[in-house]
Design an enzyme around this catalytic site. Structure first.
Site, short mmCIF file in Angstrom:
data_model
loop_
_atom_site.label_atom_id
_atom_site.label_comp_id
_atom_site.label_asym_id
_atom_site.label_seq_id
_atom_site.Cartn_x
_atom_site.Cartn_y
_atom_site.Cartn_z
N CYS A 116 0.76 -1.24 0.05
CA CYS A 116 0.00 -0.07 0.01
C CYS A 116 0.68 1.09 0.01
O CYS A 116 0.42 2.50 -0.33
CB CYS A 116 -0.95 0.08 1.31
SG CYS A 116 -2.19 -1.36 1.21
N HIS A 261 -2.85 7.41 3.29
CA HIS A 261 -3.29 6.14 2.63
C HIS A 261 -4.84 5.77 3.09
O HIS A 261 -5.28 5.95 4.49
CB HIS A 261 -2.55 4.87 2.96
CG HIS A 261 -2.80 3.67 2.47
ND1 HIS A 261 -3.58 3.18 1.45
CD2 HIS A 261 -2.99 2.42 3.28
CE1 HIS A 261 -3.69 2.12 1.58
NE2 HIS A 261 -3.58 1.50 2.77
N ASN A 291 -9.89 0.20 0.78
CA ASN A 291 -8.70 0.38 0.87
C ASN A 291 -8.04 -0.38 -0.96
O ASN A 291 -8.18 -1.39 -1.03
CB ASN A 291 -8.00 -0.64 1.60
CG ASN A 291 -6.48 -0.51 1.64
OD1 ASN A 291 -5.69 -0.30 0.87
ND2 ASN A 291 -5.80 -1.09 2.91
C1 LIG Z 1 -9.75 -5.13 10.63
C2 LIG Z 1 -10.27 -4.44 11.58
C3 LIG Z 1 -11.34 -3.47 11.06
C4 LIG Z 1 -10.90 -5.24 12.81
O1 LIG Z 1 -11.50 -4.12 13.94
P1 LIG Z 1 -11.39 -4.71 15.35
O2 LIG Z 1 -11.74 -3.83 16.06
O3 LIG Z 1 -9.83 -4.69 15.22
O4 LIG Z 1 -12.02 -5.90 15.53
P2 LIG Z 1 -11.37 -7.54 15.78
O5 LIG Z 1 -10.59 -7.97 14.58
O6 LIG Z 1 -10.74 -7.33 17.06
O7 LIG Z 1 -12.83 -8.37 15.90
C5 LIG Z 1 -13.56 -8.08 16.67
C6 LIG Z 1 -14.88 -8.90 16.34
O8 LIG Z 1 -15.45 -8.37 15.09
C7 LIG Z 1 -15.63 -9.70 14.42
N1 LIG Z 1 -15.65 -9.17 13.14
C8 LIG Z 1 -14.55 -9.37 12.30
N2 LIG Z 1 -14.78 -8.76 11.05
C9 LIG Z 1 -15.98 -8.52 10.97
C10 LIG Z 1 -17.00 -8.07 10.20
N3 LIG Z 1 -16.82 -7.80 8.63
N4 LIG Z 1 -18.40 -8.01 10.40
C11 LIG Z 1 -18.85 -8.10 11.53
N5 LIG Z 1 -18.01 -8.62 12.55
C12 LIG Z 1 -16.65 -8.78 12.46
C13 LIG Z 1 -14.47 -10.48 14.84
O9 LIG Z 1 -14.90 -11.97 14.45
C14 LIG Z 1 -14.59 -10.52 16.15
O10 LIG Z 1 -15.46 -11.31 16.70
P3 LIG Z 1 -15.35 -11.92 18.08
O11 LIG Z 1 -14.77 -10.66 19.27
O12 LIG Z 1 -16.37 -12.59 18.44
O13 LIG Z 1 -14.02 -12.80 18.18
C15 LIG Z 1 -9.23 -3.51 12.40
O14 LIG Z 1 -8.18 -4.35 13.03
C16 LIG Z 1 -8.27 -2.69 11.30
O15 LIG Z 1 -8.75 -1.89 10.59
N6 LIG Z 1 -7.02 -3.11 11.18
C17 LIG Z 1 -6.27 -2.48 10.33
C18 LIG Z 1 -6.43 -3.22 9.02
C19 LIG Z 1 -5.86 -2.49 7.64
O16 LIG Z 1 -5.77 -1.29 7.50
N7 LIG Z 1 -5.16 -3.18 6.90
C20 LIG Z 1 -4.85 -2.56 5.66
C21 LIG Z 1 -3.15 -2.48 5.73
S1 LIG Z 1 -2.62 -1.60 4.26
#
Ligand SMILES: CC(C)(COP(=O)(O)OP(=O)(O)OC[C@H]1O[C@@H](n2cnc3c(N)ncnc32)[C@H](O)[C@@H]1OP(=O)(O)O)[C@@H](O)C(=O)NCCC(=O)NCCS
Length: 334
Positions: A116, A261, A291
């Site tokens: 990215c 980004h 993204n």
């Molecule tokens: C991916 C992201 C949005 C997840 O958010 P989070 O608050 O960290 O959520 P978690 O991964 O801890 O998951 C929390 C819960 O939501 C659930 N969940 C994950 N994706 C979900 C979705 N699309 N819809 C509903 N629930 C979802 C998980 O299963 C988890 O459930 P559980 O607590 O029962 O196990 C966040 O971590 C993020 O944005 N990370 C950076 C990713 C990124 O930018 N990547 C690109 C890099 S260039």
């Protein structure tokens, strides 16, 4: 401040027409909802390439627009630098397909893989090639067909990404005595390969070729440790804004527009806060594109110019992070 050696002469974007909204995931059998996606990421919809649209074809649309705006013909391009994590083929580089498509017969063409952060890496390479006299007119493109490498059964990643391309033509600066010369004022790039396994595709390369991949575990698709990535993203984007501002001897108050980004609204807000840039000076389109990996900053820059948020004389800071980890920033005066 150093005299800029290269400036952005024109930009463009190539965006697939098809839109997938958060509400459309239900029909795909993905257990998620609009409220979860919007509150965690800020994303409402993303564009998805059709079967006929490739990384090269989206790049070509963006490139042609950038070249028209820069008043540059294909035969004038010295180099094409294409950033992608989703090449159409593993060999040769997608950049040479783009070269053939554009008819840029004089150009050297190659791909860059910095995920990215790739568009800023590619622009830095182009600036360096101009500074060392290798070329005078360079096409830089970020193009991604993320929909073909994400796991549509993994709700924690598939809701995040979208497809598209962005391009810029860089030209050699004319020596100027202007107080505020236009061009690239500062660049900064870093990587940390010890974090590679936080965001990667285990199979499909030479260590685990497709022929040996366990297809059931979908190991040839993107795997991500979301929470860890989030923490490093905020840290690395913040670091990158500091470094570019220091190098250009500027502060957040000097920035007319910050283009981060577009991965996640919360990461964007944290980066802007750290850099001391108010949110009304931050370009945001993550809600409409998700993204788009290395296309993201380029698409946002092109939109910002079109919407008049970047004008002649604007000082713009680009900042990105991605798999690798890679992170980078750049300050450009238009
Ligand atoms: C991916 C992201 C949005 C997840 O958010 P989070 O608050 O960290 O959520 P978690 O991964 O801890 O998951 C929390 C819960 O939501 C659930 N969940 C994950 N994706 C979900 C979705 N699309 N819809 C509903 N629930 C979802 C998980 O299963 C988890 O459930 P559980 O607590 O029962 O196990 C966040 O971590 C993020 O944005 N990370 C950076 C990713 C990124 O930018 N990547 C690109 C890099 S260039």
């Amino acid at each position: 401040m150093k005299q800029p050696t290269a400036y952005v002469a024109g930009t463009g974007r190539g965006i697939p027409a098809k839109i997938l909204t958060n509400h459309d995931f239900a029909a795909l059998g993905v257990e998620t909802d609009d409220e979860w996606i919007v509150s965690r990421t800020g994303i409402r919809e993303r564009h998805i390439a059709s079967a006929a649209e490739s990384t090269c074809s989206m790049a070509a649309v963006a490139a042609r627009q950038a070249m028209a705006r820069a008043n540059v013909a294909a035969g004038e391009l010295d180099v094409i630098v294409l950033s992608t994590a989703t090449p159409d083929r593993l060999l040769p580089a997608t950049a040479v397909d783009l070269q053939a498509e554009l008819g840029a017969s004089r150009a050297a063409a190659f791909d860059i893989g910095a995920a990215c952060a790739g568009f800023i890496f590619a622009t830095s390479v182009a600036e360096g090639l101009i500074a060392t006299g290798v070329g005078e007119t360079i096409l830089v493109v970020g193009s991604e067909r993320m929909s073909s490498i994400i796991d549509w059964t993994d709700r924690s990643t598939c809701v995040l990404f979208g497809d598209g391309a962005g391009a810029a033509v860089l030209k050699r600066s004319i020596r100027s005595h202007a107080l505020r010369p236009k061009g690239v004022l500062a660049t900064y790039m870093r990587s940390d390969g010890t974090l590679a396994d936080l965001l990667y595709r285990p199979a499909g390369g030479t260590t685990i070729p497709f022929s040996q991949a366990v297809l059931d575990d979908r190991s040839y698709l993107v795997k991500m440790a979301g929470r860890e990535v989030f923490k490093h993203a905020v840290r690395s984007m913040s670091d990158a804004t500091d470094r570019a501002l220091d190098a250009a001897k500027l502060t957040g108050a000097d920035i007319d527009l910050l283009i981060p980004h577009q991965a996640n609204m919360r990461i964007i807000e944290a980066t802007a806060k750290h850099a001391n840039v108010s949110m009304d000076k931050v370009y945001v389109n993550v809600d409409r594109y998700g993204n788009t990996s290395s296309a993201s900053v380029a698409i946002a820059m092109d939109e910002a110019i079109e919407r008049g948020q970047i004008k002649d004389g604007s000082t713009v800071m680009l900042v990105a992070f991605g798999a690798g980890f890679t992170w980078a920033s750049m300050i450009v005066r238009f």
